[in-house]
Motif scaffolding. Structure first.
Motif, PDB file in Angstrom:
ATOM      1  N   THR A 136      20.401  59.023  90.655  1.00 41.91           N
ATOM      2  CA  THR A 136      20.557  59.196  89.216  1.00 41.91           C
ATOM      3  C   THR A 136      20.749  57.846  88.532  1.00 41.91           C
ATOM      4  O   THR A 136      20.137  57.561  87.497  1.00 41.91           O
ATOM      5  N   ARG A 137      21.598  57.003  89.114  1.00 45.52           N
ATOM      6  CA  ARG A 137      21.833  55.676  88.549  1.00 45.52           C
ATOM      7  C   ARG A 137      20.556  54.849  88.536  1.00 45.52           C
ATOM      8  O   ARG A 137      20.238  54.179  87.550  1.00 45.52           O
TER       9      ARG A 137
ATOM     10  N   SER B  43      17.977  62.635  84.712  1.00 47.82           N
ATOM     11  CA  SER B  43      17.609  61.225  84.883  1.00 47.82           C
ATOM     12  C   SER B  43      16.103  61.007  84.894  1.00 47.82           C
ATOM     13  O   SER B  43      15.639  59.868  84.788  1.00 47.82           O
TER      14      SER B  43
ATOM     15  N   ASP C   3      22.070  66.444  87.229  1.00 48.91           N
ATOM     16  CA  ASP C   3      22.065  65.030  86.833  1.00 48.91           C
ATOM     17  C   ASP C   3      20.737  64.377  87.189  1.00 48.91           C
ATOM     18  O   ASP C   3      20.254  63.498  86.469  1.00 48.91           O
TER      19      ASP C   3
ATOM     20  N   ASN D 124      17.416  55.917  88.477  1.00 48.52           N
ATOM     21  CA  ASN D 124      16.495  56.428  87.454  1.00 48.52           C
ATOM     22  C   ASN D 124      16.933  56.021  86.057  1.00 48.52           C
ATOM     23  O   ASN D 124      16.118  55.598  85.228  1.00 48.52           O
ATOM     24  N   ASN D 125      18.234  56.141  85.791  1.00 48.07           N
ATOM     25  CA  ASN D 125      18.723  55.794  84.458  1.00 48.07           C
ATOM     26  C   ASN D 125      18.628  54.298  84.198  1.00 48.07           C
ATOM     27  O   ASN D 125      18.321  53.869  83.074  1.00 48.07           O
TER      28      ASN D 125
ATOM     29  N   ARG E 286      15.186  53.373  83.117  1.00 44.60           N
ATOM     30  CA  ARG E 286      14.906  53.730  81.727  1.00 44.60           C
ATOM     31  C   ARG E 286      15.307  52.591  80.799  1.00 44.60           C
ATOM     32  O   ARG E 286      14.638  52.303  79.806  1.00 44.60           O
TER      33      ARG E 286
ATOM     34  N   HIS F 172      11.491  58.742  79.758  1.00 51.97           N
ATOM     35  CA  HIS F 172      11.076  57.417  80.215  1.00 51.97           C
ATOM     36  C   HIS F 172       9.801  57.059  79.450  1.00 51.97           C
ATOM     37  O   HIS F 172       8.692  57.410  79.879  1.00 51.97           O
TER      38      HIS F 172
END
Length: 410
Positions: free
Chosen positions: A36-37, A138, A134, A39-40, A43, A142
């Motif tokens: 998740t981190r 994520s 989550d 992917n975020n 972005r 994008h």
């Protein structure tokens, strides 16, 4: 980087009847946080320019039925417009301009998967099971990459094949009664789902009761949301149709659909997402007489098309390590080729990944090349009506008016 193996159980939630080959890999909360981190972070750090005013000249537009004469298509503000002054000119070199392709059944987990989709002109993908939520979130928003819409967690019965894959579905997320249907649907919508998924298990596995499946469809339709059902054998398709689902995903791997079931597809306006690519990849299932699952699946797709049941192109693309993986992006071009081999015309195959996929997923802002529509576009060199494999001959891709450019090192 995240070890993709840890997420196999989620990817396998939609594989048609395949047993989990890596059930020993557990899923930890730290893994969820890591992907998740990542992917975020992508972005935030991926540098994307605002959609440029663009004039794509010297192109033949596929309008959903045929190729139009050479013309110019204008983009401004991320949408197709009638005309844009002072636009950047892109010479289409006499190629064909398609609406960006839509994969109606996939399982992306990371931004890298979105890159893969985008590089092959797949500008929208339906993630047909996504959990924990989550991770689903994520993959959203994008800019310049493939737009992901998802089904969140599919409804499954306790102790069923899909509920027990790997570490299993949390017990409080399985469904035991029709009375739970409305709450289940509400939870998925709160998580951002745009379609509800449920699983009709194969023969031999506990499965949702018919009453529960019926209640899930009623609850979803009351919220103006469509329902897709995993149904990979004959009896599962029967149950899905009895529940009056909107989409039946996969086709039987044991016995081909007969005229009785197909007539119900037509009467209920249920569409099919055959996912022939995954049957070819695994060649699973089959009948006691030796007919392989891919041959059985192809026979059903052929019969559905002959009866004019709408077919959507979906792949079941996933990141399971070889030999189980099915590539994101390129597999949709394979799916189009397999659909043509199953009897669809090239025009019907193109529609299955554009206008029909958009329409039946309620994505009314895409799927065609027309003013006012989101500028998701695929420019190819060849004629896909003459040869469907021409969709692979990609010149350029635009997503929301932003031309896709692969990141360095990919």
């Amino acid at each position: 980087m995240l070890n993709t193996l840890t997420f196999i159980v989620f990817l396998l939630l939609a594989l048609p009847g395949h047993s989990c080959p890596h059930a020993e890999h557990s899923i930890s909360y730290s893994d969820v946080l890591e992907i998740t981190r990542s992917n975020n972070d992508r972005r935030v750090t991926r540098q994307i320019s605002a959609p440029a005013k663009t004039a794509i000249t010297n192109v033949r537009v596929f309008n959903g039925e045929k190729l139009l004469p050479l013309s110019t298509v204008f983009i401004e503000g991320g949408v197709i417009v009638h005309y844009a002054s002072e636009a950047i000119v892109v010479d289409g070199n006499g190629g064909v301009l398609l609406s960006g392709l839509i994969d109606a059944h996939s399982h992306p987990l990371s931004v890298e998967h979105l890159e893969n989709f985008a590089s092959y002109g797949v500008t929208t993908a339906m993630a047909m099971s996504c959990f924990p939520y989550d991770i689903c979130d994520s993959l959203q928003n994008h800019p310049g990459l493939t737009d992901i819409r998802f089904a969140a967690l599919g409804a499954t019965a306790p102790n069923s094949t899909h509920a027990l894959l790997g570490t299993g579905v949390p017990l409080n997320e399985t469904i035991t009664s029709p009375s739970q249907a409305a709450d289940f649907v509400a939870r998925q919508l709160e998580a951002g789902a745009t379609i509800i998924k449920m699983t009709a298990e194969d023969v031999g596995s506990p499965t949702l009761s018919q009453e529960t499946m019926n209640a899930i469809v009623v609850a979803a339709h009351a919220r103006n949301v469509r329902v897709a059902c995993h149904a990979a054998d004959y009896s599962a398709v029967d149950s899905a149709l009895t529940a009056q689902v909107d989409q039946s995903h996969h086709v039987p791997k044991d016995f081909p659909l007969n005229s009785s079931l197909i007539s119900r597809f037509l009467a209920q306006k249920t569409v099919s997402v055959p996912t022939l690519s995954i049957f070819l990849q695994f060649d699973i299932g089959g009948r006691p007489d030796g007919a392989h699952g891919f041959a059985v699946a192809t026979a059903s797709a052929r019969a559905l098309n002959a009866a004019k049941v709408p077919i959507l192109a979906g792949t079941d693309a996933n990141a399971i390590p070889s030999p189980f993986a099915l590539a994101f992006g390129s597999s949709l071009h394979t799916e189009l080729e397999l659909l043509v081999q199953a009897g669809l015309s090239t025009v019907e195959a193109l529609r299955s990944a554009t206008v029909l996929a958009a329409r039946h997923n309620l994505l009314f802002d895409r799927g065609v090349v027309a003013p006012g529509i989101r500028a998701d576009l695929l420019l190819i060199s060849g004629d896909p009506i003459a040869n469907i494999s021409a969709t692979r001959d990609i010149q350029r891709v635009w997503i929301g008016g932003v031309e896709y450019t692969a990141v360095a090192g990919r």
